[in-house]
Design a protein around this motif. Structure first.
Motif, short mmCIF file in Angstrom:
data_model
loop_
_atom_site.label_atom_id
_atom_site.label_comp_id
_atom_site.label_asym_id
_atom_site.label_seq_id
_atom_site.Cartn_x
_atom_site.Cartn_y
_atom_site.Cartn_z
N GLN A 54 -32.68 44.65 119.11
CA GLN A 54 -31.77 44.68 120.25
C GLN A 54 -31.92 45.95 121.08
O GLN A 54 -31.81 45.93 122.30
CB GLN A 54 -30.33 44.55 119.75
N LEU A 55 -32.17 47.07 120.41
CA LEU A 55 -32.33 48.35 121.10
C LEU A 55 -33.78 48.62 121.47
O LEU A 55 -34.08 49.64 122.11
CB LEU A 55 -31.80 49.49 120.23
N ASP A 56 -34.68 47.72 121.05
CA ASP A 56 -36.12 47.85 121.34
C ASP A 56 -36.69 49.16 120.80
O ASP A 56 -37.33 49.94 121.52
CB ASP A 56 -36.37 47.74 122.85
N ILE A 57 -36.42 49.43 119.51
CA ILE A 57 -36.93 50.63 118.86
C ILE A 57 -37.71 50.23 117.61
O ILE A 57 -37.49 49.16 117.05
CB ILE A 57 -35.80 51.60 118.49
N LYS A 58 -38.62 51.12 117.19
CA LYS A 58 -39.50 50.83 116.07
C LYS A 58 -39.18 51.71 114.86
O LYS A 58 -38.63 52.80 115.00
CB LYS A 58 -40.96 51.02 116.49
N ASP A 59 -39.56 51.22 113.71
CA ASP A 59 -39.34 51.93 112.45
C ASP A 59 -39.96 53.33 112.49
O ASP A 59 -41.11 53.50 112.86
CB ASP A 59 -39.97 51.11 111.32
N ARG A 60 -39.14 54.35 112.10
CA ARG A 60 -39.55 55.75 112.01
C ARG A 60 -40.00 56.35 113.33
O ARG A 60 -40.67 57.37 113.36
CB ARG A 60 -40.70 55.92 110.98
N ASP A 61 -39.62 55.71 114.44
CA ASP A 61 -40.07 56.18 115.75
C ASP A 61 -38.91 56.74 116.57
O ASP A 61 -39.07 57.02 117.75
CB ASP A 61 -40.73 55.01 116.51
N PHE A 62 -37.73 56.91 115.94
CA PHE A 62 -36.57 57.35 116.71
C PHE A 62 -35.70 58.31 115.89
O PHE A 62 -35.72 58.31 114.66
CB PHE A 62 -35.73 56.15 117.16
N ILE A 63 -34.95 59.12 116.63
CA ILE A 63 -33.98 60.05 116.04
C ILE A 63 -32.60 59.46 116.29
O ILE A 63 -32.30 59.01 117.39
CB ILE A 63 -34.08 61.45 116.70
N PHE A 64 -31.74 59.46 115.27
CA PHE A 64 -30.44 58.80 115.37
C PHE A 64 -29.31 59.80 115.21
O PHE A 64 -29.37 60.71 114.38
CB PHE A 64 -30.35 57.72 114.29
N ALA A 65 -28.27 59.65 116.03
CA ALA A 65 -27.07 60.48 115.94
C ALA A 65 -25.84 59.59 116.05
O ALA A 65 -25.86 58.57 116.74
CB ALA A 65 -27.05 61.54 117.03
N LEU A 66 -24.78 59.97 115.36
CA LEU A 66 -23.58 59.14 115.29
C LEU A 66 -22.34 60.00 115.45
O LEU A 66 -22.26 61.09 114.91
CB LEU A 66 -23.53 58.43 113.93
N GLY A 67 -21.35 59.49 116.19
CA GLY A 67 -20.09 60.20 116.31
C GLY A 67 -19.39 59.86 117.61
O GLY A 67 -19.89 59.11 118.43
N SER A 68 -18.21 60.40 117.80
CA SER A 68 -17.49 60.20 119.05
C SER A 68 -18.11 61.06 120.14
O SER A 68 -18.86 62.00 119.86
CB SER A 68 -16.01 60.57 118.88
N ARG A 69 -17.77 60.77 121.39
CA ARG A 69 -18.32 61.55 122.50
C ARG A 69 -17.40 62.72 122.85
O ARG A 69 -17.23 63.07 124.00
CB ARG A 69 -18.54 60.62 123.70
#
Length: 357
Positions: free
Chosen positions: A189-204
């Motif tokens: 859905q996000l058009d991203i590949k395995d081990r090819d992206f950096i991920f961050a999570l939290g409120s803005r």
């Protein structure tokens, strides 16, 4: 021995945030080690989730969690009146902070007190001052105060001038993530590949420091940066305005989607300016992810030598490959230190101590 009565009115809301997660997971573990009738949890009659325990009693009160006024009135006044009528010992783990006395209260962190830029409107400034007043009232009146890290403990001591003997550190954990089934469809859905992206999570919110993510994306075009979390706006949102081609703001994602991203990212990043504990990197570690974490507030205490550290206010010269080039310890060093079962045992000892006083 008096019965412990916990205000769990927000535990039956549809969306679970950090403090609700903390309370729920500890309660399920506590349920395994207490006797029937020792603890009672108050929930809303018209809640959106159900809580089921073996030994903990669940009592429903005539409150609809979707009606804000009912929720506020119960938290401020109704809970204290109920406990007084029953002659029990009151406990609050979810920052409802009643105006009346609460015997055991959890203050998870001092983000509201310390991070003034989050209160970026007049209404939020008033809300911040009201929260500080309620926190002060509860801390002063409580027989015991719970927090989640030594850093938060020291913050509370400095800001509210109370004895360290009054505060117990009972941390967060990660085992709840074992129950989450990853939804790998989110990668497509996000058009991203395995081990090819950096991920961050939290409120803005300002203290989450997503400005660092934006600057890292600009300076590391070989990687895609994915940010997920609450849609609440803050003064840092200009960094997420869509102008950076390799930065995707995914908005709110459920736990299954988050777990899939944690499992397949090159690294999970938490660049916060302030954290009382910082549970997302631990959730990521439980999925096998390696983590880049801010060298600020509680995070070094929690994550030790098992993460790569960054200076959160250094926005120039960010090189992801260089950051990840040094050797770090295995994730197990952190994961073995924290568990909901251990936290529940510590809470049981605290409850018994308060009951004896």
């Amino acid at each position: 021995m008096k019965k412990i009565i916990l205000n769990g009115i927000t535990l039956t809301q549809s969306e679970i945030y950090g403090v609700q997660r903390y309370a729920t997971e500890i309660l399920y573990e506590l349920d395994k080690i207490i006797c029937p009738g020792e603890l009672e949890v108050i929930v809303a009659e018209k809640g959106q989730r159900e809580l089921q325990f073996k030994n903990i009693s669940v009592v429903k009160v005539p409150v609809d969690v979707s009606v804000r006024k009912q929720l506020r009135n119960w938290n401020m006044f109704g809970f204290s009146r109920y406990v007084k009528k029953c002659g029990g010992i009151s406990m609050d783990l979810t920052l409802t902070l009643p105006i009346g006395k609460c015997d055991i209260v959890a203050i998870h962190d001092c983000i509201i007190e310390r991070c003034k830029p989050n209160a970026n409107t007049f209404r939020k400034k008033i809300g911040r001052l009201y929260y500080i007043f309620k926190a002060w009232l509860n801390i002063k009146r409580a027989k015991a105060v719970i927090t989640v890290s030594e850093y938060s403990k020291n913050d509370i001591i400095r800001l509210y001038h109370i004895s360290k003997k009054k505060i117990a550190v009972i941390g967060n954990a990660w085992q709840h993530f074992d129950r989450v089934i990853p939804d790998k469809n989110v990668l497509e859905q996000l058009d991203i590949k395995d081990r090819d992206f950096i991920f961050a999570l939290g409120s803005r919110s300002f203290h989450k420091n997503f400005k660092w993510i934006a600057e890292a994306a600009k300076q590391n075009p070989k990687y895609v940066f994915v940010v997920s979390g609450s849609s609440n706006l803050s003064t840092s949102d200009k960094a997420l305005d869509g102008s950076i081609k390799n930065l995707i703001y995914a908005g709110y994602l459920n736990d299954s989607e988050v777990k899939a991203l944690m499992m397949h990212c090159k690294a999970f990043v938490q660049p916060s300016l302030y954290e009382g504990f910082g549970i997302p990197p631990m959730e990521a570690m439980s999925c096998g992810a390696r983590c880049i974490v801010s060298k600020a507030t509680s995070l070094p205490e929690i994550y030790g030598k098992s993460v790569w550290y960054i200076q959160p206010r250094k926005y120039d010269g960010i090189n992801i490959d260089e950051i990840m080039s040094c050797r770090i310890e295995d994730n197990s060093r952190v994961l073995d230190r924290f568990s909901w079962a251990r936290s529940a045992r510590r809470l049981k000892l605290l409850i018994d101590k308060v009951n004896r006083e």
